[in-house]
Design a protein around this motif. Structure first.
Motif, mmCIF file in Angstrom:
data_model
loop_
_atom_site.group_PDB
_atom_site.id
_atom_site.type_symbol
_atom_site.label_atom_id
_atom_site.label_comp_id
_atom_site.label_asym_id
_atom_site.label_seq_id
_atom_site.Cartn_x
_atom_site.Cartn_y
_atom_site.Cartn_z
ATOM 1 N N LEU A 71 -82.967 62.894 -12.415
ATOM 2 C CA LEU A 71 -83.069 63.335 -12.976
ATOM 3 C C LEU A 71 -83.101 62.250 -14.747
ATOM 4 N N GLU A 72 -83.992 61.962 -15.397
ATOM 5 C CA GLU A 72 -83.451 61.855 -16.736
ATOM 6 C C GLU A 72 -82.152 61.046 -16.678
ATOM 7 N N SER A 73 -81.890 60.192 -15.805
ATOM 8 C CA SER A 73 -80.643 59.892 -16.272
ATOM 9 C C SER A 73 -79.378 60.410 -15.405
ATOM 10 N N GLY A 74 -79.308 61.123 -14.553
ATOM 11 C CA GLY A 74 -78.944 62.086 -14.432
ATOM 12 C C GLY A 74 -78.207 63.773 -15.089
ATOM 13 N N ARG A 75 -79.185 63.908 -16.123
ATOM 14 C CA ARG A 75 -78.827 65.154 -16.918
ATOM 15 C C ARG A 75 -80.321 65.904 -16.083
ATOM 16 N N ARG A 76 -80.848 66.083 -15.317
ATOM 17 C CA ARG A 76 -80.793 67.406 -14.758
ATOM 18 C C ARG A 76 -81.074 66.880 -12.758
ATOM 19 N N HIS A 77 -79.962 67.371 -12.010
ATOM 20 C CA HIS A 77 -79.355 66.647 -10.931
ATOM 21 C C HIS A 77 -79.280 67.954 -9.745
ATOM 22 N N ILE A 78 -79.608 67.764 -8.997
ATOM 23 C CA ILE A 78 -80.324 68.761 -7.484
ATOM 24 C C ILE A 78 -79.364 68.137 -6.559
ATOM 25 N N ILE A 79 -78.399 69.184 -6.318
ATOM 26 C CA ILE A 79 -77.522 68.449 -4.801
ATOM 27 C C ILE A 79 -78.137 69.508 -3.867
ATOM 28 N N ASN A 80 -78.407 68.889 -3.118
ATOM 29 C CA ASN A 80 -79.552 69.909 -1.850
ATOM 30 C C ASN A 80 -78.622 69.253 -0.375
ATOM 31 N N THR A 81 -77.723 69.554 -0.185
ATOM 32 C CA THR A 81 -76.925 68.913 0.549
ATOM 33 C C THR A 81 -76.033 69.635 2.018
ATOM 34 N N PHE A 82 -76.030 69.078 3.328
ATOM 35 C CA PHE A 82 -75.106 70.433 3.706
ATOM 36 C C PHE A 82 -73.555 70.442 3.049
ATOM 37 N N GLU A 83 -73.673 69.759 2.506
ATOM 38 C CA GLU A 83 -72.178 70.583 2.084
ATOM 39 C C GLU A 83 -71.958 71.539 1.120
ATOM 40 N N LYS A 84 -73.166 71.122 0.677
ATOM 41 C CA LYS A 84 -72.835 71.719 -1.355
ATOM 42 C C LYS A 84 -73.502 73.383 0.010
ATOM 43 N N ARG A 85 -74.258 73.611 0.612
ATOM 44 C CA ARG A 85 -74.560 74.781 1.104
ATOM 45 C C ARG A 85 -73.575 75.014 1.528
ATOM 46 N N LEU A 86 -72.793 74.385 2.684
ATOM 47 C CA LEU A 86 -71.775 75.007 2.943
ATOM 48 C C LEU A 86 -70.492 75.502 1.616
ATOM 49 N N GLU A 87 -70.282 74.862 1.213
ATOM 50 C CA GLU A 87 -69.895 75.725 0.206
ATOM 51 C C GLU A 87 -70.314 76.306 -0.665
ATOM 52 N N ARG A 88 -71.197 77.339 -1.080
ATOM 53 C CA ARG A 88 -72.261 78.269 -1.457
ATOM 54 C C ARG A 88 -71.704 79.356 -0.588
ATOM 55 N N ALA A 89 -72.270 79.153 0.389
ATOM 56 C CA ALA A 89 -71.751 80.327 1.180
ATOM 57 C C ALA A 89 -70.800 80.541 2.309
ATOM 58 N N TRP A 90 -70.036 79.734 1.870
ATOM 59 C CA TRP A 90 -68.162 79.448 2.179
ATOM 60 C C TRP A 90 -67.681 81.011 2.430
ATOM 61 N N GLU A 91 -68.256 82.058 1.184
ATOM 62 C CA GLU A 91 -67.440 83.014 0.404
ATOM 63 C C GLU A 91 -67.792 84.212 1.622
ATOM 64 N N GLU A 92 -69.159 83.974 1.720
ATOM 65 C CA GLU A 92 -69.603 85.175 2.906
ATOM 66 C C GLU A 92 -69.528 84.995 4.341
ATOM 67 N N ILE A 93 -69.331 83.733 4.541
ATOM 68 C CA ILE A 93 -69.042 83.232 6.208
ATOM 69 C C ILE A 93 -67.306 83.485 6.462
ATOM 70 N N LEU A 94 -67.040 83.079 5.673
ATOM 71 C CA LEU A 94 -65.068 82.611 5.806
ATOM 72 C C LEU A 94 -64.360 84.166 6.000
ATOM 73 N N PRO A 95 -64.275 85.460 6.019
ATOM 74 C CA PRO A 95 -64.479 86.836 6.497
ATOM 75 C C PRO A 95 -64.601 87.019 8.122
ATOM 76 N N SER A 96 -65.402 86.316 7.998
ATOM 77 C CA SER A 96 -66.098 86.704 9.577
ATOM 78 C C SER A 96 -65.295 85.732 10.551
ATOM 79 N N LEU A 97 -64.935 84.133 9.850
ATOM 80 C CA LEU A 97 -63.909 83.165 10.663
ATOM 81 C C LEU A 97 -62.610 83.697 10.396
ATOM 82 N N VAL A 98 -62.222 84.602 9.770
ATOM 83 C CA VAL A 98 -60.915 84.751 9.966
ATOM 84 C C VAL A 98 -60.851 85.901 10.578
ATOM 85 N N ILE A 99 -61.671 86.534 10.939
ATOM 86 C CA ILE A 99 -61.172 87.793 11.661
ATOM 87 C C ILE A 99 -61.467 87.020 13.433
ATOM 88 N N ASP A 100 -62.366 86.221 13.075
ATOM 89 C CA ASP A 100 -62.365 86.060 14.723
ATOM 90 C C ASP A 100 -61.298 84.915 15.044
#
Length: 196
Positions: A153-182
């Motif tokens: 909105l407002e020529s990009g001043r208000r911007h929301i990213i709700n993509t799978f990539e961004k959600r993965l990025e946000r959750a990565w710190e919680e996901i990573l330890p389990s993946l490393v252990i596995d």
């Protein structure tokens, strides 16, 4: 007492004095040798202790340096593993599009404020669906987005990213330890490959 007897007596007395001086000198020499041997042994012991201390300090330095290098190698390997796992996860995001993707897309839309967004970026396959959920918005195809959307909105001043990539990025710190252990568990099942 005759002259000869006097000379013999003086000679005998001289010899006894020489023997006494010689004996005293030998005792003194033995004492000096014993003191020197004791001093040498004391110095040797001090040098052994000093050498042991210096050796211990050097060993501690070597071990500390090796531990630091090992930690650096482990951190580097874990960073590399994290990057590889993240890239693999990104590649797998398209799998989320298979079943009930429209329900997922709808849920993502419900998470953001219901306003008229000027521009919405979506995967090119989602353009028709995006037009239904964001009527009146400019829909921009972007195949770098595997799922979800970016809205502005407002020529990009208000911007929301709700993509799978961004959600993965946000959750990565919680996901990573389990993946490393596995990953470590899986690797230990097959052993560590030789460096050949």
């Amino acid at each position: 007492m005759g002259h000869e007897e006097l000379i013999a007596s003086l000679r005998k007395e001289g010899e006894e004095k020489v023997r006494a001086v010689r004996d005293a000198a030998e005792v003194e020499a033995d004492n000096i040798r014993a003191a020197a041997a004791g001093k040498i042994e004391q110095l040797r012991e001090e040098f052994r202790k000093r050498e042991a201390r210096l050796t211990k300090i050097e060993e501690d330095d070597i071990i500390s340096s090796a531990e630091k290098k090992a930690r650096t190698i482990i951190l580097s390997a874990e960073k590399s593993l994290s990057d590889r796992l993240f890239n693999l996860a990104l590649i797998c995001l398209h799998e989320l599009r298979r079943e009930s993707y429209e329900n997922i897309f709808s849920a993502l839309v419900k998470e953001i404020p219901q306003v008229k967004w000027e521009e919405v970026r979506v995967h090119s396959a989602d353009a028709g669906m995006a037009r239904r959920y964001f009527p009146g918005s400019v829909i921009v195809p972007d195949d770098d987005i595997s799922g979800g959307f970016e809205a502005a909105l407002e020529s990009g001043r208000r911007h929301i990213i709700n993509t799978f990539e961004k959600r993965l990025e946000r959750a990565w710190e919680e996901i990573l330890p389990s993946l490393v252990i596995d990953t470590y568990k899986e690797a230990s099942r097959y052993g560590i490959p030789s460096g050949d």
